[in-house]
Design a protein around this motif. Structure first.
Motif, short mmCIF file in Angstrom:
data_model
loop_
_atom_site.label_atom_id
_atom_site.label_comp_id
_atom_site.label_asym_id
_atom_site.label_seq_id
_atom_site.Cartn_x
_atom_site.Cartn_y
_atom_site.Cartn_z
N GLU A 136 0.83 -1.19 0.00
CA GLU A 136 0.00 0.00 0.00
C GLU A 136 0.87 1.26 0.00
OE1 GLU A 136 -2.98 0.01 3.01
OE2 GLU A 136 -3.98 -1.74 2.18
N ILE A 137 0.57 2.17 -0.91
CA ILE A 137 1.27 3.45 -0.95
C ILE A 137 0.29 4.50 -0.43
CG2 ILE A 137 2.50 5.14 -2.34
CD1 ILE A 137 3.04 2.95 -4.40
N ASP A 138 0.52 4.93 0.79
CA ASP A 138 -0.36 5.93 1.38
C ASP A 138 0.47 6.96 2.12
OD1 ASP A 138 0.40 4.78 3.78
OD2 ASP A 138 -1.63 4.26 4.44
N VAL A 139 -0.21 7.79 2.89
CA VAL A 139 0.46 8.91 3.56
C VAL A 139 1.52 8.41 4.56
CG1 VAL A 139 -1.32 9.08 5.34
CG2 VAL A 139 0.00 11.11 4.75
N ALA A 140 1.35 7.18 5.02
CA ALA A 140 2.31 6.63 5.99
C ALA A 140 3.50 5.96 5.33
CB ALA A 140 1.59 5.65 6.92
N THR A 141 3.33 5.49 4.10
CA THR A 141 4.40 4.69 3.48
C THR A 141 5.07 5.37 2.29
OG1 THR A 141 2.88 3.57 1.96
CG2 THR A 141 3.19 2.55 4.13
N ALA A 142 4.47 6.46 1.82
CA ALA A 142 4.96 7.08 0.58
C ALA A 142 6.42 7.50 0.68
CB ALA A 142 4.09 8.28 0.20
N GLN A 143 6.89 7.80 1.89
CA GLN A 143 8.28 8.21 2.05
C GLN A 143 9.24 7.11 1.59
OE1 GLN A 143 9.54 11.18 2.68
NE2 GLN A 143 11.59 10.31 2.43
N GLY A 144 8.83 5.85 1.78
CA GLY A 144 9.66 4.73 1.34
C GLY A 144 9.82 4.72 -0.17
N LEU A 145 8.74 5.03 -0.87
CA LEU A 145 8.81 5.11 -2.33
C LEU A 145 9.68 6.31 -2.74
CD1 LEU A 145 7.77 4.15 -5.13
CD2 LEU A 145 5.84 5.72 -4.82
N ARG A 146 9.48 7.42 -2.06
CA ARG A 146 10.26 8.63 -2.37
C ARG A 146 11.75 8.37 -2.20
NH1 ARG A 146 8.27 13.80 -1.77
NH2 ARG A 146 6.69 13.00 -0.34
#
Lengths: 117, 156
Positions: free
Chosen positions: A26-36
């Motif tokens: 899941e890419i959400d407000v809590a995990t998006a930093q990992g993608l970034r």
């Protein structure tokens, strides 16, 4: 809480010189930093980046923001840089369409299609 | 004449027809890591009222966006409360976030987003996925918002 905590896994590889990021979860407000963080390793000016979202089960505006920011950063180094997304899940296609971002990225059904010139 | 106790299935919350007896309220930290609980609750709640899978997916995303929008300026002390209600084929979600900092503007164009604001992306998603939405400016440290989604008639 661990069972409910959204998880995201991102790996970055390459195929014949084209960087390919694969995300799952899941890419959400809590995990998006990992993608970034993972996409930050792709140098500005890279002509083409493939991001495989076929195993992503949730994508919100925060994740979309990371993808847009990545595209803008690449284009800072080369105007014709592009980000090719691999999307198979209807809900992910839908969120790209309703935000108008399906016209900003190239959207493909497979990594092979995305890698094609 | 015997009087049987009312069947538990007669309760609106169990019949899946909605009404005040079926309302659900959850409260949690406004920490982004907790938003997944809001989305899970939304999915489970909508499934009780026979929303189809596409609508449930839309609601899950919309509730996530509502939480993000209402949490602008949230602090470590902020609490996020969601109230789910279903009545007359319409599902309403009200969101309240406390202890939000004033002056946080999610509409500022972010150069990293090509001038697009994070709030604009959220609004585009909400406008498309739900029948009505509203996010109020923070007042006295509290921000409120809501969404409404009508259940589509079968086959529509």
């Amino acid at each position: 809480m661990d069972a409910e905590r959204p998880t995201l896994r991102v790996s970055l590889g390459e195929h014949e010189g084209v960087p390919v990021a694969r995300a799952s979860g899941e890419i959400d407000v809590a995990t998006a930093q990992g993608l970034r963080s993972e996409l930050a390793a792709v140098p500005s000016g890279t002509r083409k980046l493939v991001v495989d979202l076929s195993e992503v089960t949730f994508l919100d505006s925060t994740g979309l923001g990371v993808l847009v920011a990545t595209l803008k950063r690449l284009q800072d180094g080369a105007d014709d840089s592009r980000v090719a997304l691999v999307v198979t899940r209807p809900q992910t296609v839908r969120v790209l369409e309703v935000t108008g971002l399906a016209r900003v990225f190239s959207v493909h059904a497979s990594v092979e299609d995305a890698l094609a010139p | 004449m015997s009087t049987d106790p009312p069947s538990p299935l007669a309760h609106p919350a169990r019949r899946g027809v909605g009404g005040p007896g079926s309302d659900v309220e959850i409260s949690m930290s406004a920490d982004p890591e907790m938003h997944v609980l809001a989305r899970l609750t939304a999915s489970a709640y909508a499934s009780r009222f026979d929303f189809d899978l596409d609508d449930i997916e839309d609601l899950r995303l919309a509730v996530g966006e509502l939480c993000i929008a209402c949490s602008a300026g949230a602090t470590a002390a902020s609490r996020l409360t969601l109230r789910f209600a279903y009545h007359l084929s319409s599902l309403r979600v009200e969101c309240t976030v406390t202890a939000v900092a004033s002056g946080v503007d999610d509409d500022a164009g972010n150069p990293l987003l090509g001038g697009l604001s994070p709030g604009e992306l959220s609004r585009r998603i909400l406008a498309e996925l739900v029948d009505a939405y509203r996010v109020e400016p923070a007042a006295a440290g509290v921000r409120r918002g809501s969404i409404e989604m009508r259940r589509r008639a079968a086959g529509s």
